[in-house]
Design a protein around this motif. Sequence first.
Motif, PDB file in Angstrom:
ATOM      1  N   GLU A   1     -13.116   1.516   0.348  1.00 56.93           N
ATOM      2  CA  GLU A   1     -13.795   0.269   0.732  1.00 56.93           C
ATOM      3  C   GLU A   1     -14.667  -0.280  -0.392  1.00 56.93           C
ATOM      4  O   GLU A   1     -14.858  -1.498  -0.501  1.00 56.93           O
ATOM      5  CB  GLU A   1     -14.654   0.510   1.972  1.00 56.93           C
TER       6      GLU A   1
ATOM      7  N   ALA B   1      -6.778   0.860  -3.548  1.00 54.94           N
ATOM      8  CA  ALA B   1      -7.281  -0.446  -3.109  1.00 54.94           C
ATOM      9  C   ALA B   1      -6.473  -1.603  -3.678  1.00 54.94           C
ATOM     10  O   ALA B   1      -6.507  -2.714  -3.140  1.00 54.94           O
ATOM     11  CB  ALA B   1      -8.750  -0.596  -3.495  1.00 54.94           C
TER      12      ALA B   1
ATOM     13  N   LEU C   1     -12.901  -2.969  -2.349  1.00 55.83           N
ATOM     14  CA  LEU C   1     -12.229  -4.001  -1.568  1.00 55.83           C
ATOM     15  C   LEU C   1     -13.159  -5.156  -1.226  1.00 55.83           C
ATOM     16  O   LEU C   1     -14.360  -4.964  -1.029  1.00 55.83           O
ATOM     17  CB  LEU C   1     -11.687  -3.411  -0.256  1.00 55.83           C
TER      18      LEU C   1
ATOM     19  N   PHE D   1      -5.419  -2.110   5.958  1.00 58.80           N
ATOM     20  CA  PHE D   1      -5.732  -3.183   5.014  1.00 58.80           C
ATOM     21  C   PHE D   1      -5.687  -4.551   5.686  1.00 58.80           C
ATOM     22  O   PHE D   1      -6.214  -5.528   5.158  1.00 58.80           O
ATOM     23  CB  PHE D   1      -4.751  -3.146   3.842  1.00 58.80           C
TER      24      PHE D   1
ATOM     25  N   HIS E   1      -8.297  -6.865   4.009  1.00 63.24           N
ATOM     26  CA  HIS E   1      -9.022  -6.145   2.951  1.00 63.24           C
ATOM     27  C   HIS E   1      -8.184  -6.235   1.674  1.00 63.24           C
ATOM     28  O   HIS E   1      -7.056  -5.733   1.633  1.00 63.24           O
ATOM     29  CB  HIS E   1      -9.221  -4.683   3.348  1.00 63.24           C
ATOM     30  N   GLU E   2      -8.739  -6.875   0.657  1.00 59.82           N
ATOM     31  CA  GLU E   2      -7.972  -7.029  -0.572  1.00 59.82           C
ATOM     32  C   GLU E   2      -8.800  -6.586  -1.773  1.00 59.82           C
ATOM     33  O   GLU E   2     -10.031  -6.558  -1.723  1.00 59.82           O
ATOM     34  CB  GLU E   2      -7.489  -8.459  -0.735  1.00 59.82           C
TER      35      GLU E   2
ATOM     36  N   PRO F   1       0.818  -1.230   0.000  1.00 54.82           N
ATOM     37  CA  PRO F   1       0.000   0.000   0.000  1.00 54.82           C
ATOM     38  C   PRO F   1       0.842   1.267   0.000  1.00 54.82           C
ATOM     39  O   PRO F   1       0.462   2.255  -0.653  1.00 54.82           O
ATOM     40  CB  PRO F   1      -0.829  -0.135   1.279  1.00 54.82           C
TER      41      PRO F   1
END
Length: 480
Positions: A465, A167, A468, A123, A138-139, A63
Amino acid sequence: MIEKRQFYIDGAWVDARDGRDLPVIDPSTEDPCAVIALGGQADTDAAVAAARAAFPGWMATAPETRIAYVEKILEVYETRAEELAQAISMEMGAPIDMARSAQVPAGTWHIGNFLTAARDFRFDEPLGDHAPNDRIIHEPVGVVGMITPWNWPMNQITLKVIAGLVAGCTMVLKPSEESPLDALIFAEIIDAAGLPGGVFNLVNGDGAGVGSQLSAHADVDMISFTGSARAGRLISKAAADTLKRVSLELGGKGANLIFDDADDKAVKRGVLHCMNNTGQSCNAPTRMLVERTRYDRTVEEAAAIAEGLKVGPASEPGRHIGPVVNATQFQKVQDLIQKGIDEGARLVAGGTGRPEGFNKGFYVRPTVFADVTNDMTIAQEEIFGPVLSIIPFDSEEEGIAIANDTPYGLTNYVQTGDPARANRLARSLRSGMVEMNGKARGAGAPFGGMKQSGHGREGGKWGIEDFLEVKAVSGWTPGA
């Protein structure tokens, strides 16, 4: 004549494989100002394949590194601001001063807000103290087809592209064929920032062509669309066969409730907001709901403000409104103004036809209707032009009922000197956003609606978001 027939695919400018020419029309003059190519299935397939191939590497990029690329994009964006303003003004009719002060800075604003949100975004985080060996990751959702409109082009492109990049998604952007030139400059900005090939791709096309191809494509994991409710329905149907995620930011028919105790600038604020960008904003407060004790003087004031608005070519400096975007939109607005007259609304400013002094260009007279009832066509349909409908109400409950009596639910507005009433209305109004007493939403606030105004949110951490997936992991060993 500007000629821009190439697409940006896999980190390079390439000729269309399956293209046909389309003239870009300057709405101030009705003359062609550029030629682009509209892509076909082969171009869409090539762009999606590039995004698919680039996805594993971009997803695995830290990130912090993705954020550094966005910082570079912002740096380059600011050096191209004047070119972006000139392109937006020429292709979609925003007056040049407005393009410089609002259209282009909208992109700067969103990029900066996403950087702020991204630096604090977690993340990877623990589920909670009760489950020390559970992890929430979170991917990125994958390859995203991004379909953007012409009315606020840099606003919408940055809301989608920058959030998607942060993201970890790869993407294919299809900008509106009505405003393609600024998007091509944006692709040059991406190229100058040095993103890996295939992370960002751009293919020009129309909704029936590239738009539909992206929506139905088996290798596209998500569609992020901003535009009309009609197109949103078609996209949702096309996406259903592959069960891809669909995020929709659609139309609006915002109510602006003005109570007797509202401040002296409430009416002027409401009229100017409705007419801004020639009324071509989905969050425009196009229904002015007025408490009856203030109604007559509000109608007079609103009419005077509208009559005082200047209309002029987008290329001219100064504070005025420009044309609507094209001939189709011009005729739609004309038809709806006539519909308002035919259904019995009282025309107090403007009307059909071009403003005095214009016989060419898609110029519309700033128009105000009074004595509108909420079942009239002009109160229910999104006009997307400088047309305001004024509706009286007698009580707070009636005002709320009228405001909510619409298929849309994007933005509503409240003008009152009573803080308790303002808070009550903020909870009662069925919309994704409520703005009160002229206070703009803060940096990073989510933009989006409910009902037929769509679903999903853009901007700030909510915008990230949206791109994600959430993965729950058990048996995680902290520190390993």
